[in-house]
Design an enzyme around this catalytic site. Structure first.
Site, PDB file in Angstrom:
ATOM      1  N   LYS A 171       0.844  -1.219   0.000  1.00 50.39           N
ATOM      2  CA  LYS A 171       0.000   0.000   0.000  1.00 50.39           C
ATOM      3  C   LYS A 171       0.871   1.259   0.000  1.00 50.39           C
ATOM      4  CE  LYS A 171      -1.981  -1.226   3.922  1.00 50.39           C
ATOM      5  NZ  LYS A 171      -1.325  -2.522   4.222  1.00 50.39           N
ATOM      6  N   ARG A 188      -9.823   0.672   8.566  1.00 46.18           N
ATOM      7  CA  ARG A 188      -9.446  -0.689   8.936  1.00 46.18           C
ATOM      8  C   ARG A 188     -10.552  -1.408   9.690  1.00 46.18           C
ATOM      9  NH1 ARG A 188      -3.458   0.264   8.928  1.00 46.18           N
ATOM     10  NH2 ARG A 188      -2.487  -1.725   9.344  1.00 46.18           N
ATOM     11  N   ARG A 220      11.841  -5.521   4.810  1.00 42.19           N
ATOM     12  CA  ARG A 220      11.566  -4.104   4.555  1.00 42.19           C
ATOM     13  C   ARG A 220      12.469  -3.167   5.360  1.00 42.19           C
ATOM     14  NH1 ARG A 220       5.713  -1.850   5.441  1.00 42.19           N
ATOM     15  NH2 ARG A 220       5.899  -2.998   7.382  1.00 42.19           N
ATOM     16  N   ARG A 251      11.155  -1.099  11.120  1.00 39.93           N
ATOM     17  CA  ARG A 251      10.056  -0.854  12.064  1.00 39.93           C
ATOM     18  C   ARG A 251      10.032  -1.855  13.203  1.00 39.93           C
ATOM     19  NH1 ARG A 251       4.844   0.108   8.310  1.00 39.93           N
ATOM     20  NH2 ARG A 251       3.930  -1.198   9.927  1.00 39.93           N
ATOM     21  N   ARG A 310      -0.806  -8.798  13.565  1.00 39.38           N
ATOM     22  CA  ARG A 310      -1.293  -7.847  12.547  1.00 39.38           C
ATOM     23  C   ARG A 310      -2.167  -8.564  11.518  1.00 39.38           C
ATOM     24  NH1 ARG A 310       4.344  -5.443  10.926  1.00 39.38           N
ATOM     25  NH2 ARG A 310       3.276  -4.280   9.297  1.00 39.38           N
TER      26      ARG A 310
HETATM   27  P1  AP5 Z   1       4.864  -1.647   1.839  1.00 36.74           P
HETATM   28  O1  AP5 Z   1       4.505  -0.811   0.664  1.00 36.74           O
HETATM   29  O2  AP5 Z   1       5.635  -1.024   2.956  1.00 36.74           O
HETATM   30  O3  AP5 Z   1       3.560  -2.399   2.390  1.00 36.74           O
HETATM   31  P2  AP5 Z   1       2.288  -1.827   3.172  1.00 36.74           P
HETATM   32  O4  AP5 Z   1       1.076  -2.491   2.596  1.00 36.74           O
HETATM   33  O5  AP5 Z   1       2.297  -0.329   3.194  1.00 36.74           O
HETATM   34  O6  AP5 Z   1       2.592  -2.453   4.586  1.00 36.74           O
HETATM   35  P3  AP5 Z   1       2.529  -1.876   6.075  1.00 36.74           P
HETATM   36  O7  AP5 Z   1       3.274  -2.875   6.934  1.00 36.74           O
HETATM   37  O8  AP5 Z   1       2.991  -0.454   6.139  1.00 36.74           O
HETATM   38  O9  AP5 Z   1       1.032  -1.976   6.355  1.00 36.74           O
HETATM   39  P4  AP5 Z   1       0.395  -2.068   7.716  1.00 36.74           P
HETATM   40  O10 AP5 Z   1      -1.019  -1.912   7.292  1.00 36.74           O
HETATM   41  O11 AP5 Z   1       0.680  -3.249   8.545  1.00 36.74           O
HETATM   42  O12 AP5 Z   1       1.095  -0.890   8.554  1.00 36.74           O
HETATM   43  P5  AP5 Z   1       0.625   0.559   8.950  1.00 36.74           P
HETATM   44  O13 AP5 Z   1       1.801   1.432   8.969  1.00 36.74           O
HETATM   45  O14 AP5 Z   1      -0.584   0.988   8.178  1.00 36.74           O
HETATM   46  O15 AP5 Z   1       5.659  -2.933   1.278  1.00 36.74           O
HETATM   47  C1  AP5 Z   1       6.204  -3.893   2.178  1.00 36.74           C
HETATM   48  C2  AP5 Z   1       7.558  -4.397   1.631  1.00 36.74           C
HETATM   49  O16 AP5 Z   1       7.330  -5.146   0.429  1.00 36.74           O
HETATM   50  C3  AP5 Z   1       8.530  -3.279   1.245  1.00 36.74           C
HETATM   51  O17 AP5 Z   1       9.825  -3.678   1.571  1.00 36.74           O
HETATM   52  C4  AP5 Z   1       8.382  -3.141  -0.295  1.00 36.74           C
HETATM   53  O18 AP5 Z   1       9.574  -2.704  -0.917  1.00 36.74           O
HETATM   54  C5  AP5 Z   1       8.021  -4.570  -0.690  1.00 36.74           C
HETATM   55  N1  AP5 Z   1       7.097  -4.631  -1.817  1.00 36.74           N
HETATM   56  C6  AP5 Z   1       6.000  -3.829  -2.022  1.00 36.74           C
HETATM   57  N2  AP5 Z   1       5.352  -4.206  -3.141  1.00 36.74           N
HETATM   58  C7  AP5 Z   1       6.044  -5.278  -3.651  1.00 36.74           C
HETATM   59  C8  AP5 Z   1       5.858  -6.110  -4.800  1.00 36.74           C
HETATM   60  N3  AP5 Z   1       4.839  -5.939  -5.643  1.00 36.74           N
HETATM   61  N4  AP5 Z   1       6.748  -7.132  -5.002  1.00 36.74           N
HETATM   62  C9  AP5 Z   1       7.790  -7.332  -4.142  1.00 36.74           C
HETATM   63  N5  AP5 Z   1       8.024  -6.558  -3.044  1.00 36.74           N
HETATM   64  C10 AP5 Z   1       7.157  -5.552  -2.796  1.00 36.74           C
HETATM   65  O19 AP5 Z   1       0.105   0.319  10.453  1.00 36.74           O
HETATM   66  C11 AP5 Z   1       0.990   0.025  11.500  1.00 36.74           C
HETATM   67  C12 AP5 Z   1       0.217  -0.053  12.813  1.00 36.74           C
HETATM   68  O20 AP5 Z   1      -0.402   1.219  13.093  1.00 36.74           O
HETATM   69  C13 AP5 Z   1      -0.951  -1.057  12.846  1.00 36.74           C
HETATM   70  O21 AP5 Z   1      -0.515  -2.361  13.158  1.00 36.74           O
HETATM   71  C14 AP5 Z   1      -1.825  -0.439  13.938  1.00 36.74           C
HETATM   72  O22 AP5 Z   1      -1.303  -0.693  15.219  1.00 36.74           O
HETATM   73  C15 AP5 Z   1      -1.701   1.058  13.674  1.00 36.74           C
HETATM   74  N6  AP5 Z   1      -2.699   1.557  12.720  1.00 36.74           N
HETATM   75  C16 AP5 Z   1      -2.449   2.135  11.506  1.00 36.74           C
HETATM   76  N7  AP5 Z   1      -3.588   2.504  10.902  1.00 36.74           N
HETATM   77  C17 AP5 Z   1      -4.591   2.138  11.747  1.00 36.74           C
HETATM   78  C18 AP5 Z   1      -6.016   2.235  11.659  1.00 36.74           C
HETATM   79  N8  AP5 Z   1      -6.628   2.768  10.572  1.00 36.74           N
HETATM   80  N9  AP5 Z   1      -6.746   1.755  12.685  1.00 36.74           N
HETATM   81  C19 AP5 Z   1      -6.152   1.232  13.799  1.00 36.74           C
HETATM   82  N10 AP5 Z   1      -4.812   1.107  13.930  1.00 36.74           N
HETATM   83  C20 AP5 Z   1      -4.044   1.559  12.907  1.00 36.74           C
END
Ligand code: AP5
Length: 213
Positions: A13, A87, A126, A160, A171
């Protein structure tokens, strides 16, 4: 044009959102990034959510809806990319109400589909540039020069705290219990467009571009 990028942790994402910011001037609203910023600046809210995030649990709807509302009412541009929000069904309803209040609507919800097995590799490899936030991967997207960001030249690379096996399990569980019902919710509204997130990064980008036109 306001869009949601929906998918499990590590689906890509953030990677795809950054591309849309660069090419279309859209505004990325990542609740994960906002919560991490609150943690590092040591706000009361940041202290409150730190342990929850490290464990891989979701923080409360009230907190993240408040963060999104603040951004929606203070930023303008070529549309919002909601990355990691909503979410829960309560967050989805709140987003619809907030957009309606601003006279705006949702264009598309892009579901990035990836197998659970691939997610473990993605998360464990990552790292992110501490200077500009560019997202890298040890195998699939390394920096051109070891330890130096291709984008801004910074040598500060960050991994992270929640990118570990235990936290990832939680997660994923949170995703399947609380977030995956949104797939049916947006499908029923006619807004959902799935893309194959297992393809390489550029192919996923092309699929998203084709949907957005
Ligand atoms: P990346 O693009 O970083 O993936 P992502 O989908 O953004 O993953 P996140 O881990 O950031 O999502 P998340 O939803 O768990 O975390 P968030 O920060 O929102 O890609 C991942 C890796 O793969 C990278 O190394 C990239 O280079 C590689 N890659 C990407 N595409 C690829 C491809 N096509 N092929 C190969 N490699 C690829 O949330 C973190 C925490 O915050 C949550 O756990 C929660 O505690 C809290 N939180 C955040 N939002 C909320 C909410 N709305 N409600 C409640 N709690 C929340």
């Amino acid at each position: 044009m306001n869009i949601i990028l929906l998918g499990p942790p590590g689906a890509g994402k953030g990677t795809q959102a950054r591309h849309l910011v660069e090419t279309r001037g859209m505004i990325q609203l990542s609740t994960g990034d906002m919560l991490r910023a609150a943690r590092s600046s040591g706000t009361e809210m940041g202290k409150k959510v730190a342990a929850i995030m490290d464990a891989g649990k979701l923080v409360t709807d009230e907190i993240v809806i408040g963060l999104i509302e603040e951004q929606l009412t203070t930023q303008t541009g070529a549309g919002f990319i909601f990355d990691g929000f909503p979410r829960t069904l309560a967050q989805a309803d709140a987003l619809a109400a907030l957009l309606a209040k601003l006279g705006q609507s949702l264009h598309t919800v892009i579901e990035i589909r990836v197998d659970d097995e691939a997610l473990v590799d993605r998360i464990s490899g990552r790292f992110t540039c501490g200077g500009c936030g560019e997202v890298y991967h040890d195998k699939t997207k390394p920096t051109k020069v070891d330890g130096v960001c291709d984008n801004c030249g910074s040598t500060e690379m960050v991994r992270r705290a929640d990118d570990n096996a235990d936290s990832l399990r939680t997660r994923l569980m949170e995703y399947y219990k609380k977030t995956s019902p949104l797939i049916g919710y947006y499908y029923a509204k006619g807004d959902l467009r799935p893309v194959n997130g297992l393809a390489d990064i550029k192919e996923v980008t092309a699929s998203i571009e084709a949907i957005l036109g």
